[in-house]
Design a protein around this motif. Structure first.
Motif, PDB file in Angstrom:
ATOM      1  N   ASP A  26     -18.759  65.714 -68.007  1.00 61.08           N
ATOM      2  CA  ASP A  26     -17.738  65.552 -69.044  1.00 61.08           C
ATOM      3  C   ASP A  26     -16.609  66.558 -68.916  1.00 61.08           C
ATOM      4  O   ASP A  26     -15.590  66.430 -69.601  1.00 61.08           O
ATOM      5  CB  ASP A  26     -18.370  65.679 -70.435  1.00 61.08           C
ATOM      6  CG  ASP A  26     -19.294  64.510 -70.746  1.00 61.08           C
ATOM      7  OD1 ASP A  26     -19.022  63.402 -70.240  1.00 61.08           O
ATOM      8  OD2 ASP A  26     -20.276  64.711 -71.477  1.00 61.08           O
ATOM      9  N   TYR A  27     -16.783  67.554 -68.090  1.00 58.00           N
ATOM     10  CA  TYR A  27     -15.776  68.582 -67.898  1.00 58.00           C
ATOM     11  C   TYR A  27     -15.487  68.730 -66.412  1.00 58.00           C
ATOM     12  O   TYR A  27     -16.420  68.746 -65.581  1.00 58.00           O
ATOM     13  CB  TYR A  27     -16.244  69.945 -68.446  1.00 58.00           C
ATOM     14  CG  TYR A  27     -16.397  69.991 -69.949  1.00 58.00           C
ATOM     15  CD1 TYR A  27     -15.380  70.516 -70.747  1.00 58.00           C
ATOM     16  CD2 TYR A  27     -17.545  69.505 -70.572  1.00 58.00           C
ATOM     17  CE1 TYR A  27     -15.522  70.563 -72.134  1.00 58.00           C
ATOM     18  CE2 TYR A  27     -17.691  69.545 -71.948  1.00 58.00           C
ATOM     19  CZ  TYR A  27     -16.676  70.078 -72.720  1.00 58.00           C
ATOM     20  OH  TYR A  27     -16.821  70.129 -74.081  1.00 58.00           O
ATOM     21  N   ARG A 126     -10.819  69.094 -69.726  1.00 58.07           N
ATOM     22  CA  ARG A 126     -11.504  68.037 -70.476  1.00 58.07           C
ATOM     23  C   ARG A 126     -10.516  66.912 -70.789  1.00 58.07           C
ATOM     24  O   ARG A 126      -9.376  67.168 -71.194  1.00 58.07           O
ATOM     25  CB  ARG A 126     -12.083  68.582 -71.792  1.00 58.07           C
ATOM     26  CG  ARG A 126     -12.929  67.562 -72.543  1.00 58.07           C
ATOM     27  CD  ARG A 126     -13.456  68.160 -73.829  1.00 58.07           C
ATOM     28  NE  ARG A 126     -14.291  67.206 -74.549  1.00 58.07           N
ATOM     29  CZ  ARG A 126     -14.756  67.368 -75.782  1.00 58.07           C
ATOM     30  NH1 ARG A 126     -14.447  68.479 -76.442  1.00 58.07           N
ATOM     31  NH2 ARG A 126     -15.511  66.451 -76.349  1.00 58.07           N
TER      32      ARG A 126
END
Length: 625
Positions: A26-27, A126
């Motif tokens: 997710d990052y 992000r």
């Protein structure tokens, strides 16, 4: 002997950390050297930016920025700020491998070696595109709501804080209350209440009720900036956040002064109508003995000329007064909705003739020339005969009243399509345009000459117009001006029956069965006037006896007869030798779907609702061919 290679503890920790970072999806997490070149790349970075590690390793991280950002040197500025402060955070547009943009939250952390020398940067990215889209949609929605509330002009809509201090102010509030936003915002909403209401603590009480019940609504007088009062409908709603904490109050105020004025006028009108009805009722009591006295005088043999003239004068004036009282009563009934039409199929020619005959004494007394131009053919209407007579007589009375002695009055009737038109014209005082516009208002007599205004109450035309409209028609007035006469014309639904065509049409035989003798006889008479044969039976036994020898084309059978009811009669009629070809219609006062289904199931060919209107009767005749 087995040899085992043991990695140093630091190497194991570094490998575990690398695996941990690489597994984050997710990052985007990657390292930069002191010059900003990519030296590591995790799985999340590949997912977010679209590049695999081999495509970015060694390249400058500015490749992820828009052309505009690179042109201003922003990537280098970010590194400079991160090195100065140890950490830098920013949000903005970034570019993927395929050229698409995404909204990124970026955190850059400056890294140093144990000896304190600068070793590069750690960068965490992000993708916040979806969150930004929702936030943008929310902002746009809030802006649309703000613009909508601000644009509302018929309602004052504003927000209060928990203490009742005004926080917002729309255009409607400024129009309604007279204060600009700058004058209202920041002040307590008690500003709009009267002194006596403030003394009773009404503003605080409204907030308390809204707080306890979620909503408070009331109506009362409020004060504008200029001191004028208006009747307001006020709704206060308590506003709470997701945690249930009070955030303030929404207040909506509407000016209901016009509605209150109309309600007061309606109450006044109702009281006036009640008074008129009572007055008319009381006036009837002395009229009865006066009428009896006139009758006694009329029975007196060979009175002197003086007594005879006086008697006739009293009779005319008494008739006129009785009509005024009747009109007063009807106006009262009309305003309270108590007048109900009793419609039936009528020969309109007779209604016209009777109305004209009744008004002849008034016109003769004024030496008027009267002409009636009526249709040669029979005209039928579905109407209340008494009320139509009242309409025509009121129009003729009006013409006689405003036509000087020796004048001319004409009653005309003609048919256009499905409408029957009736016109009363005269060559009397005439009407101005302003008079035409108000002539049908209650108690109005237009702007006729004062001499003519002395008689009448100005209710006859109002009543006539209302009765015509109750019949589905329209009454209007026309005039070419003062002293040029006037025309009053109205239309109602109806139909002409051509006698010649009726004579040429094949004669049908009808059997009318109804225990109500008047209903049966009148229906049969209409069928005969239409050129057909009709026989009547007032009970089921007689109907079957007639039907055995009288081979009717159709039977119109009342359902609710005593003894043998309509369903039994229909069953016996079907059993006759010619019964299978007979059209049998149910005649009943019930017209709901359940009743229609019931008669259909019982073998009736059609369902007619009492009183049978002319159109339904004609449709039935056409079905017979």
């Amino acid at each position: 002997m087995t040899l085992t290679t043991v990695l140093p503890v630091d190497s194991v920790s570094i490998e575990r950390f690398r695996l941990l970072v690489d597994s984050v999806v997710d990052y985007g997490i990657f390292m930069l050297d002191p010059g900003g070149h990519v030296v590591s790349w995790n799985t999340g970075a590949t997912r977010i930016k679209g590049y695999v590690a081999d495509e970015v390793m060694g390249r400058h991280f500015s490749m992820f920025y828009t052309d505009e950002a690179r042109a201003t040197g922003w990537p280098q500025q970010e590194l400079k700020l991160a090195k100065q402060k140890g950490r830098f955070e920013d949000e903005g547009w970034r570019v993927r491998k395929d050229g698409s943009r995404f909204w990124a939250n970026v955190v850059i952390t400056s890294l140093t070696d144990p000896d304190g020398s600068h070793a590069g940067f750690a960068k965490v990215t992000r993708d916040l595109t979806e969150r930004r889209r929702h936030e943008q949609a929310l902002r746009e929605s809030e802006e649309r709501l703000r613009l909508m509330v601000e644009g509302v002009q018929d309602y004052a809509i504003y927000m209060l804080d928990p203490e009742g201090i005004i926080q917002s102010w729309n255009t409607g509030a400024q129009i309604l209350k007279g204060y600009s936003a700058a004058e209202a915002i920041g002040r307590h909403f008690s500003l709009f209440y009267r002194p006596e209401e403030l003394a009773l603590g009404m503003p605080e009480n409204e907030l308390r009720i809204a707080l306890e019940k979620g909503r408070a609504e009331e109506e009362g007088w409020r004060v504008r900036k200029d001191g004028s009062r208006f009747w307001a409908n006020v709704v206060i709603t308590a506003i709470r956040d997701a945690e249930g904490q009070l955030r303030g109050f929404a207040k909506i105020t509407r000016d209901m002064s016009e509605r209150r004025r109309l309600e007061e006028l309606e109450r006044s009108s109702r009281r006036m109508n009640e008074f008129l009805a009572m007055l008319a009722h009381e006036l009837r009591n002395p009229l009865a003995p006066i009428r009896n006295a006139v009758t006694v005088l009329q029975l007196e043999p060979s009175p002197s000329p003086v007594v005879k003239n006086s008697r006739e004068m009293i009779d005319r004036q008494l008739t006129h007064m009785t009509r005024l009282v009747d009109d007063l009563l009807d106006v009262g009934r009309l305003s309270t909705g108590k007048i109900r039409l009793k419609k039936e199929t009528l020969l309109y020619n007779q209604v016209l003739s009777r109305s004209a005959e009744a008004m002849r004494p008034i016109m003769d007394a004024r030496h008027h020339t009267f002409a009636a131009e009526l249709p040669q053919d029979e005209v039928y209407v579905d109407a209340d005969g008494i009320r139509l007579t009242q309409v025509i007589q009121n129009l003729l009375t009006n013409a006689a009243k405003y036509t000087p002695a020796g004048g001319r009055i004409t009653l005309r009737c003609w048919v256009e399509g499905a409408q029957v038109w009736t016109e009363v014209s005269d060559n009397g005082l005439g009407l101005t345009q302003s008079a035409i516009e108000q002539i049908f208002e209650l108690f109005s007599q237009g702007d006729m000459q004062s001499a003519a205004k002395e008689s009448g109450l100005g209710i006859g035309l109002t009543l006539a117009k209302s009765l015509v409209e109750m019949h589905g028609g329209v009454l209007s007035a026309e005039s070419e001006g003062p002293d040029k006469g006037s025309r009053f014309r109205f239309s109602i639904p109806g139909k002409i029956v051509d006698k010649a065509m009726a004579a040429d049409a094949p004669v049908k035989k009808f059997l009318v069965v109804d225990d109500n003798r008047d209903a049966a006889d009148s229906l049969a008479e209409i069928l005969r006037l239409l050129g057909h044969s009709a026989k009547v039976a007032y009970n089921g036994v007689d109907a079957l006896e007639i039907a055995r020898t009288y081979e009717a084309s159709a039977a119109l059978v009342d359902i609710g007869m005593p003894g043998m009811n309509g369903f039994e009669v229909a069953g016996h009629l079907r059993g006759l030798p010619h019964g299978s070809g007979m059209l049998i219609a149910a005649v009943t006062g019930y017209g709901n779907e359940e009743e229609k289904s019931r008669t259909q199931s019982a073998g009736f060919d059609c369902h007619l609702v009492k009183p049978v209107d002319f159109q339904s009767l004609e449709d039935l005749i056409q079905r017979l061919g």
